[in-house]
Motif scaffolding. Structure first.
Motif, short mmCIF file in Angstrom:
data_model
loop_
_atom_site.label_atom_id
_atom_site.label_comp_id
_atom_site.label_asym_id
_atom_site.label_seq_id
_atom_site.Cartn_x
_atom_site.Cartn_y
_atom_site.Cartn_z
N ARG A 86 0.82 -1.12 0.07
CA ARG A 86 0.17 -0.07 0.18
C ARG A 86 1.03 1.30 0.01
O ARG A 86 0.39 2.11 -0.58
CB ARG A 86 -0.97 -0.20 1.11
CG ARG A 86 -2.17 -0.96 1.11
CD ARG A 86 -2.86 -0.82 2.48
NE ARG A 86 -3.43 -1.97 2.93
CZ ARG A 86 -3.55 -2.61 4.01
NH1 ARG A 86 -3.57 -1.78 4.88
NH2 ARG A 86 -4.39 -3.77 4.21
N ALA A 87 2.02 1.19 0.71
CA ALA A 87 2.95 2.38 0.77
C ALA A 87 3.15 2.84 -0.63
O ALA A 87 3.74 3.85 -0.73
CB ALA A 87 3.90 2.17 1.74
N LYS A 88 3.22 1.87 -1.62
CA LYS A 88 3.68 2.13 -2.90
C LYS A 88 2.68 2.58 -3.73
O LYS A 88 3.12 3.03 -4.78
CB LYS A 88 4.33 0.75 -3.50
CG LYS A 88 5.69 0.50 -2.76
CD LYS A 88 6.30 -0.82 -3.37
CE LYS A 88 7.42 -1.28 -2.40
NZ LYS A 88 8.08 -2.46 -3.02
N LEU A 89 1.26 2.71 -3.16
CA LEU A 89 0.39 3.23 -4.15
C LEU A 89 0.46 4.70 -4.51
O LEU A 89 0.89 5.43 -3.22
CB LEU A 89 -0.93 2.58 -3.42
CG LEU A 89 -1.32 1.10 -3.65
CD1 LEU A 89 -2.65 0.84 -2.83
CD2 LEU A 89 -1.47 0.66 -4.96
N PRO A 90 -0.13 5.16 -5.14
CA PRO A 90 -0.14 6.75 -5.27
C PRO A 90 -0.78 7.17 -4.14
O PRO A 90 -2.10 7.01 -3.79
CB PRO A 90 -0.99 6.95 -6.47
CG PRO A 90 -0.68 5.75 -7.23
CD PRO A 90 -0.64 4.78 -6.28
N GLY A 91 -0.46 8.38 -3.52
CA GLY A 91 -1.07 9.17 -2.32
C GLY A 91 -0.97 8.65 -1.11
O GLY A 91 -1.18 9.07 -0.09
N ILE A 92 -0.58 7.27 -0.67
CA ILE A 92 -0.55 6.60 0.44
C ILE A 92 0.85 6.57 0.97
O ILE A 92 1.74 5.94 0.40
CB ILE A 92 -0.99 5.10 0.11
CG1 ILE A 92 -2.35 4.96 -0.27
CG2 ILE A 92 -1.04 4.46 1.64
CD1 ILE A 92 -3.49 5.55 0.30
N SER A 93 1.13 7.37 2.23
CA SER A 93 2.21 7.39 2.71
C SER A 93 3.05 6.23 3.59
O SER A 93 1.69 5.39 3.91
CB SER A 93 2.52 8.84 3.62
OG SER A 93 1.57 8.46 4.79
N ARG A 94 3.99 5.93 3.65
CA ARG A 94 4.53 4.74 4.25
C ARG A 94 4.04 4.63 5.65
O ARG A 94 3.51 3.52 6.33
CB ARG A 94 6.00 4.50 4.29
CG ARG A 94 6.61 3.48 4.80
CD ARG A 94 8.09 3.64 4.93
NE ARG A 94 8.82 4.82 5.39
CZ ARG A 94 8.74 4.89 6.99
NH1 ARG A 94 8.75 4.11 7.73
NH2 ARG A 94 9.33 6.17 7.18
N HIS A 95 4.04 5.92 6.43
CA HIS A 95 3.69 5.81 8.11
C HIS A 95 2.30 5.49 8.16
O HIS A 95 1.68 5.48 9.28
CB HIS A 95 4.30 7.09 8.79
CG HIS A 95 3.84 8.41 8.13
ND1 HIS A 95 4.38 8.85 6.99
CD2 HIS A 95 2.93 9.04 8.88
CE1 HIS A 95 3.93 10.01 6.86
NE2 HIS A 95 2.80 10.10 7.81
N ARG A 96 1.29 5.64 7.08
CA ARG A 96 0.01 5.56 7.36
C ARG A 96 -0.60 4.42 6.38
O ARG A 96 -1.71 4.18 6.47
CB ARG A 96 -0.67 6.91 6.77
CG ARG A 96 -0.54 8.04 7.54
CD ARG A 96 -1.51 9.27 7.12
NE ARG A 96 -0.95 10.48 7.83
CZ ARG A 96 -1.65 10.88 8.97
NH1 ARG A 96 -2.76 10.16 9.36
NH2 ARG A 96 -1.40 12.06 9.53
N ALA A 97 0.22 3.75 5.95
CA ALA A 97 -0.19 2.39 5.04
C ALA A 97 -0.94 1.46 5.65
O ALA A 97 -2.15 1.00 5.34
CB ALA A 97 1.11 2.26 4.17
N GLU A 98 -0.30 1.16 7.05
CA GLU A 98 -1.13 0.18 7.81
C GLU A 98 -2.54 0.39 8.14
O GLU A 98 -3.39 -0.27 8.40
CB GLU A 98 -0.46 -0.05 9.25
CG GLU A 98 -0.85 -1.25 10.12
CD GLU A 98 -0.10 -1.35 11.22
OE1 GLU A 98 -0.70 -1.63 12.56
OE2 GLU A 98 1.13 -1.56 11.12
#
Length: 330
Positions: free
Chosen positions: A254-266
């Motif tokens: 998810r963290a690699k999806l457009p708009g989704i940041s790594r720290h909020r992916a979970e």
């Protein structure tokens, strides 16, 4: 020229923002400094911050305050969001931060956060916008406010935030089966239907979404569109389409999806489910993403108080939460 500052200590960061009033500007940015936090990784099942989490808050507050030597001449309000406000050891966290940094963290209840988000959204769109419905999906809670004037007519705060739903229903951020997603949706719908006088997006209402959750979902939806779409608008139909995309991916993907940041992916899947349920319950077919929320509402009211504007922050906070000193925490 008078300045006002807010230190916002949340789950993912401690953000210091300093602004000033200037003719022709509602508020002009002066300084901003962010220190990254990952407090969701330091919580136990009851929401208590462990020792490492408390120490990270102490360091972040100290670093943020030290980042601007001009801060001494600034009216500054430091507050903690729901990750600390709702923690069983909240008082210990606030006490330790004050002892190490000299900064007293205040906590605002959910309804006050909803009111301030509305104040900010109203200022952002202007008085000519008419009736507003303001939605905010946070980590611990969801805030809803509506009204036609500078202050909302109704405010609601519900314990349905993205971090909380992740913890209770989506451990590790991993999607369950389709049946599991259906159960989460039913739970959210049932909780929202039980709210008395929940405001609806009646004809002529401008619906604003004030949170990183909506902002990131709007970016994801825009990137998936066949034609150019605005990243400042999110339709319910687009949100429906985003949920299976997020559910099919683990947090790392998810963290690699457009708009989704790594720290909020979970917690992004939970955020999408909550946003979806909230829009459905409020009968909002689309929302406009507003970049201002609780923090900006505080800044606006503090600037107004510095200029002796009637109805400044102390009067509002005393009326709604019983707090009369904006520099004193609970």
């Amino acid at each position: 020229m008078r300045q006002a500052g807010v230190l916002d200590v949340g789950c993912h960061s401690a953000l210091l923002t300093v602004v000033r009033s200037r003719p022709g500007h509602v508020m002009e940015p002066v300084f901003s400094h962010k220190v990254r936090l990952r407090l969701h990784e330091t919580l136990d099942r009851k929401g208590r911050l462990d020792d490492a989490g408390v120490e990270s808050v102490e360091r972040a507050v100290a670093q943020a305050i030290a980042s601007d030597p001009r801060l001494r001449g600034t009216d500054m309000f430091a507050f903690a969001t729901s990750v600390i406000r709702d923690a069983p050891n909240r008082d210990e966290v606030i006490r330790r931060v004050a002892r190490r940094t000299g900064t007293q963290l205040s906590v605002l209840d959910g309804e006050e956060e909803a009111r301030l988000a509305y104040v900010a959204a109203r200022q952002w769109v202007g008085p000519a916008a008419g009736r507003l419905l303001v939605l905010d999906v946070g980590g611990g809670t969801v805030e809803i406010a509506s009204g036609t004037g500078d202050q909302p007519n109704s405010v609601h705060s519900l314990p349905l935030g993205a971090r909380r739903i992740t913890r209770d229903w989506l451990p590790g951020g991993i999607a369950p089966s389709k049946q599991g997603l259906t159960e989460i949706r039913r739970y959210l719908r049932r909780k929202l239907e039980a709210v008395p006088d929940l405001p609806r997006a009646e004809p002529g209402t401008r619906v604003l979404a004030c949170s990183k959750t909506f902002e990131q979902l709007a970016r994801l939806a825009a990137a998936r569109g066949k034609a150019h779409r605005s990243q400042r608008r999110l339709a319910l139909s687009q949100l429906h389409a985003c949920v299976p995309v997020l559910a099919a991916a683990n947090p790392a993907r998810r963290a690699k999806l457009p708009g989704i940041s790594r720290h909020r992916a979970e917690q992004s899947l939970a955020g999408a489910l909550v946003a979806e349920a909230l829009m459905e319950a409020c009968e909002a077919k689309a929302v406009e993403v507003c970049p201002w929320s609780t923090r900006e509402g505080l800044l606006l009211e503090h600037l107004a108080a510095l200029h002796d504007t009637p109805g400044g922050p102390e009067s509002h906070r005393t009326e709604r939460t019983g707090k009369s000193d904006m520099g004193v925490g609970e």
